[in-house]
Design an enzyme around this catalytic site. Structure first.
Site, PDB file in Angstrom:
ATOM      1  N   SER A 240       0.859  -1.184   0.000  1.00  0.00           N
ATOM      2  CA  SER A 240       0.000   0.000   0.000  1.00  0.00           C
ATOM      3  C   SER A 240       0.893   1.231   0.000  1.00  0.00           C
ATOM      4  O   SER A 240       2.070   1.159   0.384  1.00  0.00           O
ATOM      5  CB  SER A 240      -0.880   0.000   1.262  1.00  0.00           C
ATOM      6  OG  SER A 240      -1.483   1.256   1.480  1.00  0.00           O
TER       7      SER A 240
ATOM      8  N   TYR B 137      -1.641  -0.432  10.765  1.00  0.00           N
ATOM      9  CA  TYR B 137      -1.740  -0.789   9.347  1.00  0.00           C
ATOM     10  C   TYR B 137      -0.489  -0.374   8.592  1.00  0.00           C
ATOM     11  O   TYR B 137       0.097  -1.179   7.836  1.00  0.00           O
ATOM     12  CB  TYR B 137      -2.978  -0.124   8.739  1.00  0.00           C
ATOM     13  CG  TYR B 137      -3.131  -0.354   7.256  1.00  0.00           C
ATOM     14  CD1 TYR B 137      -3.483  -1.607   6.763  1.00  0.00           C
ATOM     15  CD2 TYR B 137      -2.932   0.676   6.349  1.00  0.00           C
ATOM     16  CE1 TYR B 137      -3.631  -1.821   5.401  1.00  0.00           C
ATOM     17  CE2 TYR B 137      -3.075   0.474   4.982  1.00  0.00           C
ATOM     18  CZ  TYR B 137      -3.419  -0.774   4.518  1.00  0.00           C
ATOM     19  OH  TYR B 137      -3.562  -0.984   3.159  1.00  0.00           O
TER      20      TYR B 137
END
Length: 255
Positions: A139, A152
């Site tokens: 990501s 995250y």
């Protein structure tokens, strides 16, 4: 491997392959002739999209025995995995002072431990072949800090570190290791985040969605096919010198 864009005779494995980015990558690989094992926690979801060279197998990437058993069975059925796509992940934001150990461990177990186990087990057979590709789905949060989502971002940073190190370990061999780093993609994860942002901030659902749209440099959500196209490039002819890279798919420069 032959220098035409065909994956016939190749076995690919995509975790989290029943929905979203994983499904798009799996379908793209199958369209090029690969036999694709798609995994996820819910067999019913996999069964809905299986077929036409795609085979569903329930697997929990957080569970070492599940990963070992399912990948071993897939290899027995379709041969060594030569395209490994550790894509399964969870994306949820939480302030650090609200992050308990259970939340932290589940994030790491899914996003980082799961990728490690998947790559390890696929490499066992891949190393007996003369060609292989590992394409981890990280990501943009793996390249820069993400406000309100420390766990995250840490898991996705760790995934990129794993990929970069493996590219060094196998530098002289016919295997490459890369990470795709998309921004916000129009998937069910964005829908869930929209609900969470709205609940946390009091925004309308539309305003919450716009927060994610604005975070992408070109001010629109990505389509899953854009990420799948990058994966196809990495398994295509001429990709052998793309190794150890974190490829941003976000509409512009972000880091």
């Amino acid at each position: 491997m032959a220098q035409e864009q065909t994956l016939t005779g190749t076995h690919a494995l995509v975790t989290g392959g029943g929905t979203g980015i994983g499904l798009a990558i799996a379908q793209a690989l199958a369209a090029q002739g690969a036999q694709v094992t798609i995994t996820g926690r819910r067999q019913s979801v996999l069964d809905e999209v299986a077929g036409d060279r795609m085979f569903g197998a329930a697997m929990d990437v957080r569970d070492e025995s599940s990963v070992c058993d399912v990948i071993a069975a897939a290899v027995a059925a379709r041969g060594p995995v030569q395209i490994c796509v550790p894509n399964a992940g969870v994306a949820e934001g939480r302030s650090l002072h609200k992050t308990d150990m259970a939340f932290w461990r589940d994030m790491m177990a899914t996003n980082l431990d799961g990728a490690f186990l998947t790559i390890r087990e696929c490499l066992s057979g891949m190393r007996q072949t003369d060609w292989g590709r590992v394409i981890a789905v990280s990501s943009i949060a793996g390249l820069r800090g993400l406000p309100g989502a420390a766990a995250y971002a840490a898991s996705k940073h760790g995934l990129i570190g794993l990929v970069r190190s493996l590219s060094e370990d196998y530098m002289s061999q016919p295997y490459t290791f890369n990470a795709l780093c998309p921004g916000y993609v129009d998937t069910p994860i964005v829908d869930r985040n929209q609900t969470a942002i709205a609940a946390r901030t009091g925004m309308s659902a539309e305003a919450a969605r716009q927060v994610m749209v604005e975070a992408n440099r070109h001010k629109r959500l990505l389509e899953v096919e854009e990420v799948a196209a990058a994966a196809l490039w990495l398994v295509g002819p001429g990709s052998q010198s793309i190794n150890g890279q974190s490829i941003q798919i976000s509409g512009g420069q972000t880091v």
